[in-house]
Scaffold this active site. Sequence first.
Site, PDB file in Angstrom:
ATOM      1  N   ARG A  93      16.994 -38.718  88.764  1.00  0.00           N
ATOM      2  CA  ARG A  93      15.244 -37.786  88.623  1.00  0.00           C
ATOM      3  C   ARG A  93      15.573 -37.934  87.398  1.00  0.00           C
ATOM      4  NH1 ARG A  93      17.880 -37.491  92.842  1.00  0.00           N
ATOM      5  NH2 ARG A  93      16.895 -39.568  92.665  1.00  0.00           N
TER       6      ARG A  93
ATOM      7  N   ILE B 140       7.986 -31.824  87.316  1.00  0.00           N
ATOM      8  CA  ILE B 140       8.831 -31.508  86.274  1.00  0.00           C
ATOM      9  C   ILE B 140       9.031 -33.201  85.370  1.00  0.00           C
ATOM     10  CG2 ILE B 140       9.909 -29.707  87.500  1.00  0.00           C
ATOM     11  CD1 ILE B 140      11.804 -31.895  87.800  1.00  0.00           C
TER      12      ILE B 140
ATOM     13  N   HIS C 169       6.723 -25.406  87.140  1.00  0.00           N
ATOM     14  CA  HIS C 169       8.547 -25.781  87.417  1.00  0.00           C
ATOM     15  C   HIS C 169       9.616 -26.199  86.375  1.00  0.00           C
ATOM     16  CE1 HIS C 169       5.959 -25.214  91.457  1.00  0.00           C
ATOM     17  NE2 HIS C 169       5.992 -24.310  91.230  1.00  0.00           N
TER      18      HIS C 169
END
EC number: 2.3.1.286
Length: 247
Positions: free
Chosen positions: A66, A99, A115
């Site tokens: 990610r 994020i 978050h």
Amino acid sequence: MSQQRSSRQDPPHLVVLSGAGISAESGIQTFRASDGLWENHAVRDVATPEGFKRDPALVLRFYDQRRRQVRKAKPNSAHQALAALEQEGFRVSIVTQNIDDLHERAGSRHVLHLHGEILMARSSVDERLRYPLTKGGIALGDLCDKGSQLRPDVVWFGEAVPYYMDACEIVAGADLLLVVGTSLAVMPAAMLLECAPSGIDTLLVDPQAKQLAPYGVTAISKPAGQGVPELVSLWRREKRLWVPDFA
């Protein structure tokens, strides 16, 4: 971190609540709750404390992937428009569920990540110990200053949202609230609308805005990359925050 609503001498204060939809337009794939999978992984395996305890190597590999995706992505016209509004002299505070760092890379200076941040690592025993990941990722054996394994600095399912009260204070100081790319279905972010001052206007920019907008929220059914720049262009020209006729 106390927020006060603007006085006559203060520039107008726009508070933006942004979600996965704005990042998706930059190519960052989003979690789809309907099938319980994220990038073909069960969410319980890669986005929960139990999953990390069970197979930390899998979780670290997942977030490294990610992270590479985020680093390749670029801010889109919605991110850039919000940063330009701030540079014009407006007060712009962004509370994001995302994020990634696309708001910051576009030039926004006041961003709160509800978050967490994928480009940060933190201790698995002391959440105050955070470390920037300027390159690379997190490997098994990477330890914090207390000797504990590092983990992604993100909020997993089942964990508390540590900056929620800070977000409430920011929303409470808004002159106008702009919601972009989120269904407002994720708790506790969905509750943030209740923190807004009584009587202020709220706009929702999303392709499905007319279906998603709660009562009293003005729907603009356009992608973030189209709807946000259009709004910002009007506000910059008029030097004020207002709800346009096309909304």
